[in-house]
Design a protein around this motif. Structure first.
Motif, PDB file in Angstrom:
ATOM      1  N   ALA A 162      -1.652  -2.373  -5.211  1.00  0.00           N
ATOM      2  CA  ALA A 162      -1.826  -2.034  -3.802  1.00  0.00           C
ATOM      3  C   ALA A 162      -0.592  -2.411  -2.998  1.00  0.00           C
ATOM      4  O   ALA A 162      -0.134  -1.663  -2.114  1.00  0.00           O
ATOM      5  N   LEU A 165       2.299   0.021  -3.871  1.00  0.00           N
ATOM      6  CA  LEU A 165       2.086   1.321  -3.247  1.00  0.00           C
ATOM      7  C   LEU A 165       2.331   1.260  -1.745  1.00  0.00           C
ATOM      8  O   LEU A 165       2.822   2.222  -1.127  1.00  0.00           O
ATOM      9  N   GLY A 166       1.954   0.118  -1.136  1.00  0.00           N
ATOM     10  CA  GLY A 166       2.225  -0.040   0.286  1.00  0.00           C
ATOM     11  C   GLY A 166       3.715  -0.028   0.572  1.00  0.00           C
ATOM     12  O   GLY A 166       4.176   0.556   1.572  1.00  0.00           O
ATOM     13  N   THR A 183      -0.366   6.724   0.240  1.00  0.00           N
ATOM     14  CA  THR A 183      -1.241   5.930   1.112  1.00  0.00           C
ATOM     15  C   THR A 183      -2.688   6.001   0.640  1.00  0.00           C
ATOM     16  O   THR A 183      -3.416   4.992   0.636  1.00  0.00           O
ATOM     17  N   ARG A 186      -2.993   3.849  -2.373  1.00  0.00           N
ATOM     18  CA  ARG A 186      -3.005   2.421  -2.004  1.00  0.00           C
ATOM     19  C   ARG A 186      -4.383   2.019  -1.471  1.00  0.00           C
ATOM     20  O   ARG A 186      -4.909   0.952  -1.792  1.00  0.00           O
TER      21      ARG A 186
END
Length: 476
Positions: A162, A165-166, A183, A186
């Protein structure tokens, strides 16, 4: 100090000992009449004393009872004690002691057997409870270990995904469409991490069912599937969240989520239908999808745990899960109470099973005891009732009054006379006082209803065709 010793020192035990002493002395004094003057009276008193001892003083030592009886049986021979009276008192005291201590000994054997059986049940229940606690402790230890592994391993990996991906979604060179996809990924990984947290909490507290945060609603799961390109049709009543309990809503959401995931893996592109109906206090949710015609050899394999988990959840909530498979359609049907709540335990413990078995055995023993008492009493009562009814009928229906008897004359046709006579003859007819002659048949009837004192007996004698003679036997 033993239990019996403590019992003997308690006020209630002292009272029972005093009652036993008084009853034994009374029985010993009455033994004087046992062999000489009034044996029946003495025996009746001794039987009453024996019953009192069994009911009121069952734990008084037998030797103490024998001692009191013997002393009182000899003392009652005073004054004028002789060798003969001493021997008579000793014999009477021994017989009285036997009558008193015999039933007490039998009652003691039954009491100790009952206590032994109860002790065995208690020990079995304690052992079963201990084993159940050991099993539960071992299971909880394994759950805690598994929860820790999931939290520290998989949870850490999902969190890193997460975060990564952010960071990737903030890259300036990323196209808007790619940034939106990253997004979304994430957010999905964050939700997966949150669901993992719910799973960890479930492992640590197996009596709970995850609800609330991290659990998607039915429409959330539907919208997520539609955004992934899965065609979904729904038939969901309005206000469903107000009708179903939180646990039931969670179960339905998990069913929809699992069905949509399975459809995406095993029937991609096929339409999924979701229908939920509420009838009274029962909710039925059905999810179905068409099966593809071509072989899906390249599709991901099924873990096989999804449906197992949903079925287990349904069972804990008092519902059922039905799986329907055919070459064309795959369908799931979940039935739940609208107010479904998790049961406190999947099954009763072994200790509870033993307690239930003990109660059942006690009920069976009680029923057998009642049958052993009631059945002979009922049979005896039936015998007495039948005997009384027969004696009453035979007494009432064996009467030929004086006017009726006067209407019968020697020579009258037998067939006509027999029609007017009662169906019963008098009980214990005095045949020897008016015996029939050779070739005769005599009938004996009372002149009046008499239960306890016999009245005059009317006798009518027949040959083959007619009345031969008549007579009256006076009441004695």
């Amino acid at each position: 100090m033993s239990t019996e010793s403590r019992d003997r020192r308690s006020p209630g035990a002292r009272t029972r000992v005093a009652v036993g002493a008084v009853v034994a002395v009374v029985a010993g004094l009455s033994s004087r009449w046992l062999l000489v003057d009034a044996p029946l009276l003495a025996l009746a008193i001794i039987i009453v004393c024996s019953v009192v001892l069994v009911l009121a003083a069952p734990k008084v030592p037998l030797l103490t009872i024998v001692t009191w009886v013997m002393v009182s049986a000899i003392v009652v021979q005073f004054p004028g004690l002789t060798i003969e009276n001493l021997a008579l008192g000793t014999v009477a005291g021994l017989l009285t002691s036997l009558c008193l201590t015999g039933p007490m000994a039998v009652a003691a054997v039954l009491r100790h057997r009952r206590e032994y059986l109860h002790r065995g049940w208690r020990l079995a229940a304690m052992e079963a409870e201990r084993r159940s606690n050991d099993i539960q402790t071992a299971l909880q230890r394994e759950r805690m270990s598994l929860a820790a592994e999931m939290h520290d391993g998989l949870g850490h990996s999902l969190t890193l995904i997460a975060v990564r991906l952010g960071q990737l979604s903030l890259t300036s060179t990323l196209a808007p469409a790619d940034r939106a996809a990253v997004t979304e990924l994430r957010q999905a990984s964050a939700e997966a991490a949150e669901e993992l947290g719910n799973a960890v909490r479930l492992l640590r507290d197996p009596g709970a069912i995850a609800t609330g945060t991290g659990v998607p609603t039915i429409m959330d799961a539907v919208e997520s599937a539609r955004s992934a390109g899965i065609p979904v049709t729904t038939d969901v009543p309005e206000g469903l969240t107000e009708i179903l309990s939180a646990e039931a809503q969670t179960a339905v959401a998990r069913l929809v989520q699992e069905s949509l995931t399975n459809a995406a893996k095993h029937a991609p592109g096929e339409q999924v239908g979701i229908a939920i109906h509420v009838t009274g206090s029962t909710m039925v949710a059905e999810v179905s999808n068409a099966m593809p015609a071509q072989d899906g050899a390249d599709r991901p394999p099924s873990s096989g745990f999804g449906l197992v988990g949903i079925r287990h959840r349904a069972g804990m909530l008092g519902g059922t899960l039905e799986v329907g498979r055919s070459p064309d359609v795959f369908a799931l049907k979940l039935t739940l109470p609208t107010d479904a709540k998790p049961s406190p335990s999947d099954r009763v413990t072994a200790a509870e099973d033993i307690v239930a078995a003990e109660n059942e055995a006690a009920q069976s023993r009680t029923m057998a005891t009642r049958v052993a008492i009631v059945l002979p009493a009922a049979i005896l009562g039936a015998v007495l009732a039948v005997t009384f009814a027969y004696l009453t009928a035979a007494t009432v229906l064996s009467v030929v009054s004086a006017p009726q008897f006067a209407e019968i004359q020697p020579g009258d046709p037998r067939a006509e006379v027999e029609l007017s006579l009662p169906i019963f003859e008098v009980l214990d007819a005095p045949r020897d006082q008016f015996p029939p002659k050779s070739g005769e048949q005599c009938r004996y009837y009372e002149s009046d209803v008499s239960f306890f004192e016999r009245s005059d007996v009317h006798v009518v004698c027949f040959d083959d065709d007619a009345v031969t003679r008549m007579g009256v036997i006076p009441a004695s």
